[in-house]
Design an enzyme around this catalytic site. Structure first.
Site, PDB file in Angstrom:
ATOM      1  N   LYS A 175       0.874  -1.186   0.000  1.00  0.00           N
ATOM      2  CA  LYS A 175       0.000   0.000   0.000  1.00  0.00           C
ATOM      3  C   LYS A 175       0.910   1.234   0.000  1.00  0.00           C
ATOM      4  O   LYS A 175       1.403   1.656   1.042  1.00  0.00           O
ATOM      5  CB  LYS A 175      -0.894  -0.096   1.220  1.00  0.00           C
ATOM      6  N   CYS A 284      13.388  11.336   6.661  1.00  0.00           N
ATOM      7  CA  CYS A 284      13.173  10.968   8.074  1.00  0.00           C
ATOM      8  C   CYS A 284      14.426  11.214   8.910  1.00  0.00           C
ATOM      9  O   CYS A 284      14.339  11.540  10.089  1.00  0.00           O
ATOM     10  CB  CYS A 284      12.742   9.510   8.175  1.00  0.00           C
ATOM     11  N   GLU A 385       8.610  17.136  14.379  1.00  0.00           N
ATOM     12  CA  GLU A 385       9.187  16.885  13.054  1.00  0.00           C
ATOM     13  C   GLU A 385       8.433  17.742  12.038  1.00  0.00           C
ATOM     14  O   GLU A 385       7.241  17.539  11.813  1.00  0.00           O
ATOM     15  CB  GLU A 385       9.022  15.396  12.704  1.00  0.00           C
TER      16      GLU A 385
END
Ligand code: NAP
Length: 493
Positions: A175, A284, A385
């Site tokens: 996905k 990330c 973040e």
């Protein structure tokens, strides 16, 4: 008629309700593809196909040698189609071709790494101190896996999951992010071409809440491997707990980049700029939180600002471009909101800070490299973040303070430090609670080395050897070659 882009049980099908989604370029909002938008029922069909194929043993029963040969073949096909894949990824993400080409080379290397690793996997004999007993530890596929990926490195993050799942003998449902499905669609074609049996690999394109959620709820799924944000990761872990699935999570980071006075400051500054602004901070492991020793603060910050101002932001076709757009209008809005928080908390925005107003970029989602000084650890702009091109700057005055600040985050994905004193560098590297530490460097990773996070950055590891372990169950087989009564209970006869 748009292409049917759901791959279920070896067939390309449209959504069961006929819905489609337009994929739009982050550069100019133009429609670059139209894909099928899966319903929850489509996802359940894909789960059934994966479950049936796994239970039939159509692929799981292949020898490790044959599975690794298939994975090598997939690597060959990725190499053959690298240019097609790179251009699809550039189209969906707005990233330059030079960057997506790097990603395709990394993806090929990932498949080759896991193919080689699979061949090294051995059973382990346990010495139980009795000649008549054979005690063996074996490995087998974990079963049906849901492999859910983000939009920032769409095919790379999916490949870190697909390659070990194939080596282990799992069946799976991929996905991808609803924003960037094109390379995952092409990957399914390559798996088909490589000879993967029908039903082993399945693809669902669509929204997380509708098409993705059934993957984490359905008892027929054994493992969810997810890369994405903390909020989604928490939700997935909670849902998966209802059916006690295995869960592997690669979540966000707020990664310290520590610069000591006694270091190669020129290299540190250059890497700090790369670490924060590469792919416009949508990484990330981005080193967005710069911690600089107080004695060199002014010099380092002046140079970082000079360098940040000079970065050319532009579209993927513009040869001057050094970094590109944010992925979507929504994401641009989130990054802008982050600026209000920084100002409200008393930090100083030295460069950047608001969306780019330039005629050639006005249809897209562009935000400039931004440097925020006078930050404190407790500020929201330091703790959250942003996933945008934003660097915050804090200072420290001792090694202990640098370590404390570097660990003052809920995350623990990666960190970098610059220091020429080996004793101090070793001490700081050991004390930082992050999954990867770079000393006098920033950013490199290898498929042979584990990747993953401490604390809220995740659960488990990808790549390395542990990245295959996620997809394996361990079984202990005890065989008594001289069967005998147990004699535990008295026999009344
Ligand atoms: P996200 O919003 O959490 O989405 C990630 C994936 O989860 C997407 O495919 C999303 O589908 C799907 N999803 C959303 N809700 C779901 C649900 N209820 N059930 C199942 N699937 C669901 O993350 P993102 O914005 O795409 O990616 C950015 C994040 O990824 C950042 O936090 C970044 O740090 C993290 N990341 C981590 C690593 C690492 O190695 N640790 C690497 C890359 C990125 P939709 O697209 O439809 O929302």
């Amino acid at each position: 008629m748009p292409e049917s882009t759901l791959y279920i049980n070896g067939a390309w099908v449209a959504s069961s309700d006929g819905a489609v989604r337009e994929i739009r370029s982050p550069h100019d909002n133009s429609v670059v593809a139209t894909v099928s938008e899966a319903t929850a029922a489509d996802t359940r069909d894909a789960i059934k196909a994966a479950r049936d194929s796994f239970d039939s043993g159509v692929y799981a029963s292949w020898s490790m040698k044959d599975r690794c040969a298939l994975v090598e073949k997939v690597a060959d096909l990725i190499k053959r189609d690298a240019e097609i894949l790179a251009s699809l990824e550039t189209r969906d993400t707005g990233k330059r071709m030079v960057e997506t080409r790097y990603d395709m080379a990394d993806i090929e290397a990932t498949f080759r790494h896991f193919a080689a690793l699979g061949l090294k996997l051995k059973d382990r004999k346990v010495d139980v101190g009795a000649d008549n007993i054979s005690s063996v530890i074996t490995h087998e596929a974990v079963g049906v896996c849901a492999l859910i990926g983000p939009w920032n490195y769409p095919l790379l993050q999916i490949s870190w999951k697909v390659a070990p799942a194939l080596v282990a003998g799992c069946s799976f449902i991929v996905k991808p992010s609803e924003l960037s499905p094109s390379t995952a669609i092409h990957l399914m074609k390559l798996l088909e071409e490589a000879g993967l049996p029908q039903g082993v690999a399945n693809l669902i394109c669509g929204a997380g809440a509708t098409a993705g959620a059934p993957l984490t709820e359905d008892p027929r799924v054994d493992l969810v491997s997810f890369t994405g944000g903390l909020v989604t990761g928490r939700r997935i872990m909670a849902t998966a707990a209802q059916t006690v699935k295995k869960v592997a999570l690669e979540l966000g980071g707020k990664n310290p980049h520590i610069i000591f006075e006694n270091s190669n400051i020129d290299a540190a500054i250059d890497n700090a700029v790369t670490g924060a602004f590469l792919h416009s901070g949508q990484v990330c492991s981005a080193g967005t939180r710069v911690l600089v020793e107080k004695s060199i603060h002014d010099r380092v910050v002046a140079e970082i600002v000079r360098r940040a101002k000079a970065i050319y932001v532009g579209g993927p076709e513009d040869p001057r471009t050094e970094t590109g757009p944010l992925i979507s209008k929504e994401h641009l809005g989130k990054v802008e909101a982050y600026m209000h928080d920084a100002e409200k908390d008393g930090a100083t925005i030295l460069v950047g800070g608001s969306r780019i107003d330039r005629e050639d970029l006005n249809k897209g989602w562009y935000f400039p490299p931004t440097v925020i000084d006078n930050c404190l650890s407790k500020m929201k702009c330091v703790q959250d973040e942003s996933f945008g091109p934003i660097m915050t700057i804090e200072t420290f005055e001792s090694v202990d303070e640098a370590i404390a600040l570097g660990n003052d985050t809920i995350y623990g994905l990666s960190g970098a430090l610059w220091c020429d004193d080996k004793k101090i560098a070793d001490r700081v590297a050991a004390a930082l609670r992050h999954g990867t530490i770079w000393v006098n460097d920033f950013g490199p990773y290898r498929p042979q080395a584990e990747w993953g996070g401490f604390k809220a950055s995740g659960v488990g590891r990808e790549l390395g050897e542990a990245g295959l372990d996620e997809y394996l169950e361990i079984k202990h087989i005890w065989t008594n070659n001289k069967p005998a009564r147990s004699g535990w209970f008295a026999d009344p006869s």
